[in-house]
Design an enzyme around this catalytic site. Structure first.
Site: not given
Ligand code: ADP
Length: 188
Positions: A20-21, A44, A131, A133
């Site tokens: 988890d970032i 986000d 991008s 997700g």
């Molecule tokens: P985008 O709109 O740019 O596609 P998303 O947030 O929908 O962004 O997804 C981008 C990536 O972030 C996806 O691979 C998703 O699984 C990942 N993601 C979602 N939550 C987290 C988190 N807490 N930490 C790291 N990566 C995450």
């Protein structure tokens, strides 16, 4: 070919982490934001949830000053309650099939984030998979653009960055990045 989880490019370590970032202790984390910088779902939403309202307030001020952020650009705010001191908000492209400049826009989102971190003289930075997700960019192609762009940047400029991580939320994404990093390493 089996995967690789770390390489060194110039003086910078480039590593992959599954997790988890919002829990990363790097000086900055990158947010895959929307152009209005008002938060949203996915990474986000997680960043704003964990970082608290101070980040959103700074985003609001930025938008009132410069307007909506163009795809491929990046801006920096504080990290609020996060361990990371800063959040770099960047806008990746929505995938429309690949013929609308998506790859160049995605590369730009990574480059602008790296430039911002370098301008702030940061030593460590974490990226999510921008991008891939809700924005629908195919994962393997997103990983290829992400890693090749970061590697080219780290080779091409003098940077304060000592460590750059990709923090990948699930094991499938981690494996895709790991296979792609192995490919990149074999070409170095
Ligand atoms: P985008 O709109 O740019 O596609 P998303 O947030 O929908 O962004 O997804 C981008 C990536 O972030 C996806 O691979 C998703 O699984 C990942 N993601 C979602 N939550 C987290 C988190 N807490 N930490 C790291 N990566 C995450």
């Amino acid at each position: 070919m089996s995967g690789v989880d770390e390489i060194v490019v110039g003086k910078t370590k480039l590593g992959l982490v599954q997790g988890d970032i919002t829990r990363q202790a790097t000086e900055a984390i990158v947010n895959a934001a929307n152009p209005n910088l008002m938060g949203g779902g996915g990474v986000d939403g997680a960043i704003h949830q964990a970082g608290g309202p101070a980040i959103l307030e700074e985003c609001r001020k930025i938008v009132s000053r410069i307007g909506r952020l163009d795809t491929g650009k990046a801006v920096i705010t504080s990290g609020g309650k996060l361990q990371a001191k800063y959040v770099i908000h960047t806008i990746g492209p929505v995938w429309h099939g690949g013929s609308r400049g998506e790859a160049e826009l995605l590369a730009s989102a990574y480059r602008e984030s790296l430039k911002s971190a370098t301008d702030y003289k940061l030593k460590s930075l974490s990226f999510p998979s921008i991008s891939s997700g809700a924005y629908g960019y195919p994962m393997a192609e997103a990983a290829r653009v992400a890693l090749s762009t970061v590697i080219a940047f780290l080779r091409g400029v003098s940077t304060s960055l000592e460590e750059v991580f990709f923090v990948l939320y699930d094991s499938k994404t981690y494996q895709v990045y790991s296979a792609e990093l192995a490919e990149s390493a074999s070409q170095m």
